[in-house]
Motif scaffolding. Structure first.
Motif, PDB file in Angstrom:
ATOM      1  N   GLY A  67      64.008  -5.832  53.436  1.00 34.20           N
ATOM      2  CA  GLY A  67      62.653  -5.717  53.957  1.00 34.20           C
ATOM      3  C   GLY A  67      62.049  -7.003  54.447  1.00 34.20           C
ATOM      4  N   ASP A  68      62.766  -8.143  54.358  1.00 34.90           N
ATOM      5  CA  ASP A  68      62.205  -9.418  54.785  1.00 34.90           C
ATOM      6  C   ASP A  68      61.967  -9.471  56.292  1.00 34.90           C
ATOM      7  N   ALA A  69      62.875  -8.931  57.061  1.00 38.27           N
ATOM      8  CA  ALA A  69      62.740  -9.005  58.514  1.00 38.27           C
ATOM      9  C   ALA A  69      61.908  -7.824  59.017  1.00 38.27           C
ATOM     10  N   VAL A  70      61.109  -8.089  59.990  1.00 33.07           N
ATOM     11  CA  VAL A  70      60.309  -7.023  60.595  1.00 33.07           C
ATOM     12  C   VAL A  70      61.200  -6.272  61.582  1.00 33.07           C
ATOM     13  N   PRO A  71      61.327  -4.962  61.395  1.00 31.91           N
ATOM     14  CA  PRO A  71      62.169  -4.214  62.335  1.00 31.91           C
ATOM     15  C   PRO A  71      61.584  -4.240  63.744  1.00 31.91           C
ATOM     16  N   THR A  72      62.434  -4.488  64.705  1.00 31.88           N
ATOM     17  CA  THR A  72      62.003  -4.460  66.104  1.00 31.88           C
ATOM     18  C   THR A  72      62.664  -3.299  66.836  1.00 31.88           C
ATOM     19  N   GLU A  73      63.380  -2.478  66.074  1.00 27.17           N
ATOM     20  CA  GLU A  73      64.109  -1.371  66.680  1.00 27.17           C
ATOM     21  C   GLU A  73      63.143  -0.306  67.194  1.00 27.17           C
ATOM     22  N   ARG A  74      63.425   0.127  68.406  1.00 25.79           N
ATOM     23  CA  ARG A  74      62.709   1.263  68.993  1.00 25.79           C
ATOM     24  C   ARG A  74      63.762   2.295  69.342  1.00 25.79           C
ATOM     25  N   ARG A  75      63.518   3.524  68.981  1.00 26.84           N
ATOM     26  CA  ARG A  75      64.478   4.568  69.300  1.00 26.84           C
ATOM     27  C   ARG A  75      63.755   5.839  69.713  1.00 26.84           C
ATOM     28  N   VAL A  76      64.426   6.574  70.568  1.00 28.95           N
ATOM     29  CA  VAL A  76      63.904   7.857  71.008  1.00 28.95           C
ATOM     30  C   VAL A  76      65.092   8.799  71.171  1.00 28.95           C
ATOM     31  N   THR A  77      64.863  10.052  70.837  1.00 31.65           N
ATOM     32  CA  THR A  77      65.906  11.067  70.958  1.00 31.65           C
ATOM     33  C   THR A  77      65.318  12.263  71.698  1.00 31.65           C
ATOM     34  N   TYR A  78      66.040  12.704  72.717  1.00 33.52           N
ATOM     35  CA  TYR A  78      65.661  13.895  73.469  1.00 33.52           C
ATOM     36  C   TYR A  78      66.835  14.861  73.481  1.00 33.52           C
ATOM     37  N   ALA A  79      66.529  16.124  73.635  1.00 32.74           N
ATOM     38  CA  ALA A  79      67.567  17.138  73.830  1.00 32.74           C
ATOM     39  C   ALA A  79      67.112  18.061  74.954  1.00 32.74           C
ATOM     40  N   VAL A  80      68.042  18.405  75.822  1.00 33.03           N
ATOM     41  CA  VAL A  80      67.800  19.391  76.869  1.00 33.03           C
ATOM     42  C   VAL A  80      68.691  20.576  76.550  1.00 33.03           C
ATOM     43  N   THR A  81      68.099  21.759  76.511  1.00 36.49           N
ATOM     44  CA  THR A  81      68.860  22.966  76.234  1.00 36.49           C
ATOM     45  C   THR A  81      68.623  23.977  77.340  1.00 36.49           C
ATOM     46  N   GLY A  82      69.558  24.869  77.488  1.00 35.75           N
ATOM     47  CA  GLY A  82      69.401  25.918  78.492  1.00 35.75           C
ATOM     48  C   GLY A  82      70.641  26.781  78.576  1.00 35.75           C
ATOM     49  N   ARG A  83      70.731  27.534  79.632  1.00 36.37           N
ATOM     50  CA  ARG A  83      71.869  28.402  79.894  1.00 36.37           C
ATOM     51  C   ARG A  83      72.455  28.016  81.247  1.00 36.37           C
ATOM     52  N   GLY A  84      73.769  28.130  81.377  1.00 39.44           N
ATOM     53  CA  GLY A  84      74.406  27.841  82.656  1.00 39.44           C
ATOM     54  C   GLY A  84      74.531  26.353  82.911  1.00 39.44           C
ATOM     55  N   GLN A  85      75.367  25.684  82.147  1.00 36.12           N
ATOM     56  CA  GLN A  85      75.522  24.229  82.262  1.00 36.12           C
ATOM     57  C   GLN A  85      75.932  23.816  83.667  1.00 36.12           C
ATOM     58  N   SER A  86      76.785  24.582  84.296  1.00 35.71           N
ATOM     59  CA  SER A  86      77.227  24.213  85.652  1.00 35.71           C
ATOM     60  C   SER A  86      76.067  24.275  86.635  1.00 35.71           C
ATOM     61  N   ARG A  87      75.220  25.283  86.492  1.00 34.98           N
ATOM     62  CA  ARG A  87      74.044  25.397  87.361  1.00 34.98           C
ATOM     63  C   ARG A  87      73.082  24.232  87.118  1.00 34.98           C
ATOM     64  N   ALA A  88      72.874  23.881  85.866  1.00 41.97           N
ATOM     65  CA  ALA A  88      71.990  22.758  85.538  1.00 41.97           C
ATOM     66  C   ALA A  88      72.532  21.458  86.122  1.00 41.97           C
ATOM     67  N   THR A  89      73.833  21.258  86.028  1.00 39.04           N
ATOM     68  CA  THR A  89      74.458  20.069  86.606  1.00 39.04           C
ATOM     69  C   THR A  89      74.243  20.049  88.114  1.00 39.04           C
ATOM     70  N   GLY A  90      74.409  21.199  88.756  1.00 40.78           N
ATOM     71  CA  GLY A  90      74.191  21.296  90.198  1.00 40.78           C
ATOM     72  C   GLY A  90      72.753  20.990  90.587  1.00 40.78           C
ATOM     73  N   LEU A  91      71.785  21.451  89.788  1.00 42.29           N
ATOM     74  CA  LEU A  91      70.374  21.169  90.076  1.00 42.29           C
ATOM     75  C   LEU A  91      70.086  19.672  90.007  1.00 42.29           C
ATOM     76  N   VAL A  92      70.617  19.009  88.985  1.00 46.10           N
ATOM     77  CA  VAL A  92      70.411  17.566  88.858  1.00 46.10           C
ATOM     78  C   VAL A  92      71.053  16.844  90.043  1.00 46.10           C
ATOM     79  N   ALA A  93      72.267  17.259  90.404  1.00 50.25           N
ATOM     80  CA  ALA A  93      72.956  16.633  91.545  1.00 50.25           C
ATOM     81  C   ALA A  93      72.176  16.858  92.838  1.00 50.25           C
ATOM     82  N   ALA A  94      71.625  18.057  93.013  1.00 50.56           N
ATOM     83  CA  ALA A  94      70.857  18.355  94.228  1.00 50.56           C
ATOM     84  C   ALA A  94      69.597  17.493  94.316  1.00 50.56           C
ATOM     85  N   HIS A  95      68.897  17.329  93.204  1.00 43.27           N
ATOM     86  CA  HIS A  95      67.693  16.481  93.198  1.00 43.27           C
ATOM     87  C   HIS A  95      68.049  15.026  93.497  1.00 43.27           C
ATOM     88  N   ALA A  96      69.135  14.545  92.884  1.00 42.05           N
ATOM     89  CA  ALA A  96      69.553  13.159  93.134  1.00 42.05           C
ATOM     90  C   ALA A  96      69.963  12.975  94.597  1.00 42.05           C
TER      91      ALA A  96
END
Length: 147
Positions: A67-96
């Motif tokens: 506990g001597d050192a002050v933590p400087t760690e920042r963390r974030v966790t996200y999850a994306v869920t859905g149906r049709g992984q191939s379709r979702a991949t295609g949507l991301v590719a189309a937007h990019a």
């Protein structure tokens, strides 16, 4: 960065991992074996069309256990869920692709997470059936939201 694959059942995931560790999976590199496996997998469908992608981003240092050192760690966790992984991949590719073709992209090579204009993409795909969740963190790790 770590990438992991998990199938619908623990047994299927364990079997796949076991085949990889024993070296049996290398047999797939042989053309005859690859063709037979491909033909079999076209006829056999295991699991469903649901998918989940989880991202953990960590920056900084966690501080010492005493506990001597002050933590400087920042963390974030996200999850994306859905149906049709191939379709979702295609949507991301189309937007990019649209982002690039409209001339909005800065010159150079970038990963999608480095393109500021696409940072809101997961939220904007909610109308396409994808769901974005942010996890809270405590001292042990991520706390999932109510699914």
């Amino acid at each position: 960065m770590t990438t992991r694959l998990c199938l619908d059942s623990r047994m299927s995931t364990g079997l796949l991992f076991g085949l990889r560790r024993t070296g049996v999976a290398r047999a797939v590199e042989r053309p005859g074996v690859r063709g037979a496996l491909t033909a079999t997998l076209r006829r056999v469908h295991l699991g469903g069309d649901g998918f989940a992608v989880r991202v953990d981003a960590i920056r900084g240092a966690p501080g010492r256990a005493d506990g001597d050192a002050v933590p400087t760690e920042r963390r974030v966790t996200y999850a994306v869920t859905g149906r049709g992984q191939s379709r979702a991949t295609g949507l991301v590719a189309a937007h990019a692709t649209r982002h690039i073709l409209t001339g909005a992209a800065r010159p150079g090579v970038r990963h999608l997470d480095e393109v500021d204009e696409l940072l809101g993409l997961p939220e904007s795909l909610g109308s396409e059936g994808l769901r974005l969740r942010r996890f809270r963190h405590d001292a042990i790790g991520p706390i999932p939201p109510a699914w």
